[in-house]
Design an enzyme around this catalytic site. Sequence first.
Site, PDB file in Angstrom:
ATOM      1  N   HIS A 209       0.806  -1.217   0.000  1.00 17.49           N
ATOM      2  CA  HIS A 209       0.000   0.000   0.000  1.00 17.49           C
ATOM      3  C   HIS A 209       0.839   1.267   0.000  1.00 17.49           C
ATOM      4  CE1 HIS A 209       1.109  -0.357   4.225  1.00 17.49           C
ATOM      5  NE2 HIS A 209       0.914   0.937   4.301  1.00 17.49           N
TER       6      HIS A 209
HETATM    7  C1  UD1 Z   1      -1.905   5.332   5.840  1.00 13.67           C
HETATM    8  C2  UD1 Z   1      -0.608   5.894   6.432  1.00 13.67           C
HETATM    9  C3  UD1 Z   1       0.503   4.894   6.241  1.00 13.67           C
HETATM   10  C4  UD1 Z   1       0.116   3.557   6.849  1.00 13.67           C
HETATM   11  C5  UD1 Z   1      -1.215   3.088   6.284  1.00 13.67           C
HETATM   12  C6  UD1 Z   1      -1.670   1.850   6.981  1.00 13.67           C
HETATM   13  C7  UD1 Z   1      -0.228   8.322   6.320  1.00 13.67           C
HETATM   14  C8  UD1 Z   1       0.437   9.405   5.592  1.00 13.67           C
HETATM   15  N1  UD1 Z   1      -0.202   7.099   5.740  1.00 13.67           N
HETATM   16  O1  UD1 Z   1      -1.707   5.128   4.456  1.00 13.67           O
HETATM   17  O2  UD1 Z   1       1.677   5.363   6.880  1.00 13.67           O
HETATM   18  O3  UD1 Z   1       1.127   2.624   6.565  1.00 13.67           O
HETATM   19  O4  UD1 Z   1      -2.205   4.104   6.492  1.00 13.67           O
HETATM   20  O5  UD1 Z   1      -2.597   1.129   6.220  1.00 13.67           O
HETATM   21  O6  UD1 Z   1      -0.784   8.539   7.374  1.00 13.67           O
HETATM   22  N2  UD1 Z   1      -9.124   4.486   1.688  1.00 13.67           N
HETATM   23  C9  UD1 Z   1     -10.343   3.850   1.655  1.00 13.67           C
HETATM   24  N3  UD1 Z   1     -10.901   3.461   2.846  1.00 13.67           N
HETATM   25  C10 UD1 Z   1     -10.312   3.681   4.051  1.00 13.67           C
HETATM   26  C11 UD1 Z   1      -9.076   4.338   4.074  1.00 13.67           C
HETATM   27  C12 UD1 Z   1      -8.506   4.738   2.887  1.00 13.67           C
HETATM   28  O7  UD1 Z   1     -10.910   3.633   0.603  1.00 13.67           O
HETATM   29  O8  UD1 Z   1     -10.886   3.281   5.086  1.00 13.67           O
HETATM   30  C13 UD1 Z   1      -8.486   4.871   0.395  1.00 13.67           C
HETATM   31  C14 UD1 Z   1      -8.833   6.291  -0.036  1.00 13.67           C
HETATM   32  O9  UD1 Z   1      -8.913   6.308  -1.412  1.00 13.67           O
HETATM   33  C15 UD1 Z   1      -7.582   7.067   0.379  1.00 13.67           C
HETATM   34  C16 UD1 Z   1      -6.493   6.034   0.197  1.00 13.67           C
HETATM   35  O10 UD1 Z   1      -7.079   4.785   0.548  1.00 13.67           O
HETATM   36  O11 UD1 Z   1      -7.378   8.211  -0.396  1.00 13.67           O
HETATM   37  C17 UD1 Z   1      -5.282   6.284   1.074  1.00 13.67           C
HETATM   38  O12 UD1 Z   1      -5.664   6.389   2.432  1.00 13.67           O
HETATM   39  P1  UD1 Z   1      -4.781   7.241   3.470  1.00 13.67           P
HETATM   40  O13 UD1 Z   1      -5.343   7.106   4.826  1.00 13.67           O
HETATM   41  O14 UD1 Z   1      -4.533   8.611   2.959  1.00 13.67           O
HETATM   42  O15 UD1 Z   1      -3.368   6.564   3.411  1.00 13.67           O
HETATM   43  P2  UD1 Z   1      -2.944   5.037   3.463  1.00 13.67           P
HETATM   44  O16 UD1 Z   1      -2.378   4.688   2.132  1.00 13.67           O
HETATM   45  O17 UD1 Z   1      -4.034   4.202   4.024  1.00 13.67           O
HETATM   46  N1  UDP Z   2      -3.309  -6.556   8.522  1.00 10.34           N
HETATM   47  C1  UDP Z   2      -4.570  -7.112   8.743  1.00 10.34           C
HETATM   48  N2  UDP Z   2      -5.332  -7.466   7.649  1.00 10.34           N
HETATM   49  C2  UDP Z   2      -4.889  -7.309   6.371  1.00 10.34           C
HETATM   50  C3  UDP Z   2      -3.603  -6.752   6.164  1.00 10.34           C
HETATM   51  C4  UDP Z   2      -2.851  -6.378   7.258  1.00 10.34           C
HETATM   52  O1  UDP Z   2      -4.979  -7.290   9.881  1.00 10.34           O
HETATM   53  O2  UDP Z   2      -5.624  -7.637   5.438  1.00 10.34           O
HETATM   54  C5  UDP Z   2      -2.518  -6.115   9.679  1.00 10.34           C
HETATM   55  C6  UDP Z   2      -1.150  -6.735   9.823  1.00 10.34           C
HETATM   56  O3  UDP Z   2      -1.227  -7.898  10.598  1.00 10.34           O
HETATM   57  C7  UDP Z   2      -0.343  -5.641  10.500  1.00 10.34           C
HETATM   58  C8  UDP Z   2      -1.014  -4.373  10.095  1.00 10.34           C
HETATM   59  O4  UDP Z   2      -2.274  -4.730   9.519  1.00 10.34           O
HETATM   60  O5  UDP Z   2      -0.416  -5.747  11.909  1.00 10.34           O
HETATM   61  C9  UDP Z   2      -0.194  -3.615   9.094  1.00 10.34           C
HETATM   62  O6  UDP Z   2      -0.925  -2.557   8.591  1.00 10.34           O
HETATM   63  P1  UDP Z   2      -0.536  -1.832   7.259  1.00 10.34           P
HETATM   64  O7  UDP Z   2       0.272  -2.713   6.413  1.00 10.34           O
HETATM   65  O8  UDP Z   2      -1.793  -1.288   6.712  1.00 10.34           O
HETATM   66  O9  UDP Z   2       0.310  -0.577   7.765  1.00 10.34           O
HETATM   67  P2  UDP Z   2       1.854  -0.353   8.151  1.00 10.34           P
HETATM   68  O10 UDP Z   2       2.237  -1.339   9.179  1.00 10.34           O
HETATM   69  O11 UDP Z   2       2.643  -0.469   6.899  1.00 10.34           O
HETATM   70  O12 UDP Z   2       1.872   1.044   8.650  1.00 10.34           O
END
Ligand code: UD1
Ligand code: UDP
Length: 440
Positions: A209
């Site tokens: 992601h």
């Molecule tokens: C965010 C964090 C990242 C973390 C990740 C965990 C920041 C800058 N990034 O990234 O560090 O590793 O979360 O997963 O804080 N969206 C949905 N539904 C949701 C949430 C998001 O559809 O519930 C989609 C939207 O299109 C959104 C995109 O995902 O624009 C990105 O979401 P965003 O929260 O901005 O960043 P992440 O990529 O999730």
């Molecule tokens: N995870 C989960 N379901 C999924 C994918 C990830 O529960 O389908 C959990 C995983 O076990 C880990 C956390 O989500 O604990 C990681 O989150 P993510 O990769 O979104 O964010 P990051 O750690 O890179 O910030």
Amino acid sequence: MKIAIVLGTRPEIIKMAPIIDEIGKRGIDLVLLHTGQHYDKEMSDNFFKDLEIPAPDYNIHVGSGSHGKQTGLMMQGIEEVMIDEKPDIVLVQGDTNAVLAGALVASKLHIPVGHVEAGLRSFDMTMPEEINRMAADVCSLMYFVPTEESAINLLAENISHKKLFITGNTVVDACFRHLEIAKKRGIEEESLANLDIENMDNILTLTMHRAENVDDEHRLKGIIGALEELNDMNIIFPIHPRTKKTLENFGLFDKLNSLEHVHIIKPLGYLDFLLLTSMSTLILTDSGGLQEEAITLNVPALTLRYNTERPETVTAGGNILVGSDKEVILENARKILEDEEFANNMRNAKNPYGDGNSSILTLDAIEDYYNKGLLKIESPEDIMSSFNRKMALIDEDITVEDFEKENQSLIHMIYDNGVMKFPASELNLKGMMITYDCFQ
Ligand code: UD1
Ligand code: UDP
């Protein structure tokens, strides 16, 4: 004592859950604030259920948006709650925008900030997470660092060792506790249950992601190229909503989804995901948390990045950085599949993130600070630095030992192009920036 927790995304919910549990056990008042950055059921609510934590007291529903907009809205909402609630400490976790917003707001209100998973550094300023974690560390009073390595990063930034607590990572607490619960419960999510993973060989769990991968068509194509050729593996890909959107935008989703050995499913709850990863032969990921969980669960990890703020997993031997290069991904995946000794060495890598008591150590430190009256932000009364402290850019060939002798001094820190060096006596200082104490 009243503790406020600010969280907003899936990994923060997971990694704060053991701390929320521990706060409850100790009868401490808790204010739980969700920023609403993650809002889909699969990215938020399911984790409150799986991890058995109370619903948030506040949700400020910021939703998705640009970094500035999202962070600004969060700051506004968090500020209102903190002014009302007046907690003794605000805890933030990791490196998301919630961490940046929570730490900035609390510190400006003179409320002490405790940063859980502090001190990680990728040294990659193109990553939003690096900016968030560094800014949060500037604002914090207590630093709960997972390893010695992350403590050293903070010492190098002049943070006093008295504020550092090496606690391990709460992800280990969550993993150990919930894997047992998951095993008793079994798989719940239908899309995973239908795959019959108990009877599947060569499972590869894939997650990605990171903006630098999924927003970049070239890198996505490299990764997908490797996935296409790994057709002797069962690739299970619980897809992050961001990734689904960008794959669709680049017209790559259908192609990947049509591959027989690739199973794209919606994001899984924590219990189902732990069952999946613990049964995997290999984890391919760009997730931070998953690099830590892989080494905790003894599953080899290949990380789809060129750097990591979790270098301990690489030096311990459980994680290899493969970037997005098709051939490098393929070569390493094949080795894990075909070379038993290589795979076993990866599986047996020592977990650097502690024994699963991170939340206890964190709460012990907070209670101790509270009882000693140290949970406060005050202006300094003394002059903070010594007049003997100096810095210099060295433009001659001279070793550490010779410099110290000639200048009757002791070198503290040496930076070579911004990278800190250990002051070994034979090191040639030419071109480097140093700080030193002068005794003349
Ligand atoms: C965010 C964090 C990242 C973390 C990740 C965990 C920041 C800058 N990034 O990234 O560090 O590793 O979360 O997963 O804080 N969206 C949905 N539904 C949701 C949430 C998001 O559809 O519930 C989609 C939207 O299109 C959104 C995109 O995902 O624009 C990105 O979401 P965003 O929260 O901005 O960043 P992440 O990529 O999730
Ligand atoms: N995870 C989960 N379901 C999924 C994918 C990830 O529960 O389908 C959990 C995983 O076990 C880990 C956390 O989500 O604990 C990681 O989150 P993510 O990769 O979104 O964010 P990051 O750690 O890179 O910030």
